[in-house]
Design an enzyme around this catalytic site. Structure first.
Site, short mmCIF file in Angstrom:
data_model
loop_
_atom_site.label_atom_id
_atom_site.label_comp_id
_atom_site.label_asym_id
_atom_site.label_seq_id
_atom_site.Cartn_x
_atom_site.Cartn_y
_atom_site.Cartn_z
CD GLU A 127 -3.11 -0.80 0.11
OE1 GLU A 127 -3.07 0.24 -0.58
OE2 GLU A 127 -3.99 -1.67 -0.04
NE ARG A 131 -3.79 3.03 -0.75
CZ ARG A 131 -5.08 3.01 -0.44
NH1 ARG A 131 -5.72 4.11 -0.15
NH2 ARG A 131 -5.75 1.87 -0.37
CG ASP A 254 -5.83 -7.13 -7.90
OD1 ASP A 254 -4.81 -7.43 -7.29
OD2 ASP A 254 -6.70 -6.35 -7.44
CD GLU A 370 -10.00 -1.32 -8.96
OE1 GLU A 370 -11.11 -0.86 -8.58
OE2 GLU A 370 -9.02 -1.41 -8.22
CB THR A 454 -1.69 -0.72 -9.45
OG1 THR A 454 -2.95 -1.39 -9.49
CG2 THR A 454 -1.21 -0.59 -8.01
C1 DMJ Z 1 -6.09 0.77 -5.23
O1 DMJ Z 1 -5.31 0.96 -4.10
C2 DMJ Z 1 -5.31 0.15 -6.36
O2 DMJ Z 1 -5.98 0.35 -7.56
C3 DMJ Z 1 -5.04 -1.32 -6.14
O3 DMJ Z 1 -4.41 -1.91 -7.25
C4 DMJ Z 1 -6.34 -2.04 -5.86
N1 DMJ Z 1 -7.12 -1.42 -4.84
C5 DMJ Z 1 -7.32 0.01 -4.87
C6 DMJ Z 1 -8.51 0.49 -5.68
O4 DMJ Z 1 -9.57 -0.32 -5.71
#
Ligand code: DMJ
Length: 466
Positions: A127, A131, A254, A370, A454
């Site tokens: 995370e 982020r 994912d 997403e 992501t």
């Molecule tokens: C985000 O922190 C990122 O997109 C991660 O890959 C998946 N979860 C959240 C959004 O849903």
């Protein structure tokens, strides 16, 4: 988008038709359609920007300097009891892309003057990487202020001990001050979604260690794929043994697939292309599932390929974007249609459904991006207006069901639309960014030059892969 021809053009069109000039009339019709779409897109882009400001104002008023806003109680939350400025770091590049200069300046001042990683706390490596490390690197690339890079480098050094397991795959948690680690059971998403950030940090800092550690972790994971080419859900990073062998494209796996492709596109490193190609072939062979409700990807056992469940959800909806980015438009378009149906069936998207029965498994909507992200990619690559219509639907339902007087709130249950007291930072980093980009001028973002991590932080490509 629906065509409501501009009145003047409509009259010209009629007069051309009345004198039998059909070719000219056709040209006018398409020109009018074009102007109409452009005007509508602009209107929606402005609206998304206003909604972003509404959410950001709520953060400023009730959570300034903290990680997240609690939009119902109008209080704040710090993930680890002390702030790492999650929301401002996550939101900064959205402000830059939206041209919100004053807001971006305010967020930057807050971050560069106050953010410190010198804290005795265990943080979740994944995370914090997607982020904060991703956000800081992207901020540096877009803004040029070296203080962003200094913060990123300091953070990168503090995260490195996470890789000190017997296999080199990272632990879940690492202490930012002491370098201690904990939780040896990790998942492919948390092991394999570090490369874009650590690789970029190596290139920008001139220190190859970050690239090496993140790539080694991915390779260790990849080599533990099953004989039929699939990975499971949980693995022990010291023994290298799988602890849960369910294979799917949902949460915990994912973005492993997403980063195999994007690492190749960002760095031009062909090892990643090889790993992506062989992995996606197995995913398409064993997980893809066509049923009466559409085309989906379900859950199978990683060793036998035996189908275990027909579960799909908000997180799985990243896949059309990845397929589109890889050039597989056929699967991308079919899957996006299913993702849109999942959203529409319940007015707004639930966290998980059984795609065979179209019944809800997990009822919450936590403002995830997403589905919207995929609609944006598909619009970018096809130019088909149907993806704009999807975007309008997503935006309108989020405003209708999640807007509060202070900001935006998650939903506890998409059936009752009861709100929950949280607004995750990815709502500002991703959900509103992708909605904005869907409606903004296409030139706002150039996929030939940049790749989104992501968490939707754009990173500069270091290699020409086209
Ligand atoms: C985000 O922190 C990122 O997109 C991660 O890959 C998946 N979860 C959240 C959004 O849903």
């Amino acid at each position: 988008m629906k065509i409501k021809l501009l009145p003047v053009l409509f009259i010209v069109l009629l007069s051309e038709l009345s004198v039998g000039n059909y070719a000219q009339a056709k040209k006018i019709f398409y020109a009018a359609e074009n102007v109409q779409t452009k005007m509508e897109k602009k209107k929606y882009a402005e609206q998304v920007k206003r909604e972003f400001l509404h959410a950001w104002d709520g953060y400023k008023k009730f959570a300034w300097g903290h990680d997240d806003l609690n939009p119902l109680s109008k209080t704040f939350k710090d993930w680890y009891g002390t702030s790492l400025f999650m929301t401002p770091v996550d939101a900064f590049d959205t402000m830059v892309l939206m041209g919100l200069k004053d807001e971006a300046f305010g967020a930057k001042e807050l971050i560069v003057k106050n953010l410190s990683f010198d804290k005795n706390i265990f943080v979740q490596n994944f995370e914090i990487t997607i982020r904060l490390l991703g956000g800081l690197l992207s901020a540096y690339e877009l803004d040029g202020d070296k203080r962003f890079l200094n913060l990123a480098e300091d953070l990168g050094k503090r995260l490195l001990p996470a890789f000190n397991s017997k296999t080199g795959m990272p632990y879940v948690y690492v202490n930012l001050k002491t370098g201690e680690t904990k939780n040896e059971i990790n998942d492919p998403a948390e092991i394999g979604t570090l490369m874009l950030e650590f690789g970029t940090l190596s290139i920008l800092s001139g220190n190859p260690i970050y690239y090496y550690k993140a790539k080694h972790a991915v390779e260790e994971l990849y080599k533990r794929r099953s004989a039929i080419g699939l990975v499971g859900t949980l693995i022990n990073v010291n023994t290298g043994k799988w602890v849960n062998t369910k294979s799917h494209i949902g949460g915990m796996i994912d973005s492993y697939y997403e980063y195999l492709l994007k690492s190749y596109l960002l760095f031009g490193d062909k090892d990643f292309k090889m790993m992506y190609d062989s992995s996606i072939a197995a995913v398409n062979k064993y997980l893809a599932d066509t049923v009466s409700t559409g085309f989906w990807y379900g859950t199978v056992d990683m060793n036998t390929g035996k189908r275990l469940s027909t579960t799909f959800g908000a997180l799985n909806a990243f896949m059309p974007a990845v397929l589109a980015l890889s050039g597989d438009m056929q699967r991308a378009e079919k899957l996006q249609q299913s993702c849109f149906n999942m959203w529409k069936t319940f007015d707004i998207e639930p966290e998980q459904i059984n795609y065979k029965s179209m019944k809800i498994i997990s009822p919450q909507y936590v403002l995830r991006p997403e589905n919207i992200e995929s609609a944006y990619y598909l619009y970018y690559f096809t130019g088909d207006d149907k993806y704009l219509d999807m975007g309008k639907y997503y935006l309108e339902s989020i405003i209708k069901f999640c807007r509060t007087d202070s900001a935006y709130a998650s939903l506890k249950d998409v059936r009752t639309k009861e709100k929950a007291d949280n607004m995750q930072s990815f709502f500002l980093a991703e959900t509103l960014k992708y909605l904005y980009l869907l409606f903004a001028e296409e030139s706002t973002f150039d996929f030939n030059r940049m790749i989104f991590n992501t968490e939707a932080h754009p990173l500069k490509k270091f290699h020409e892969t086209k």
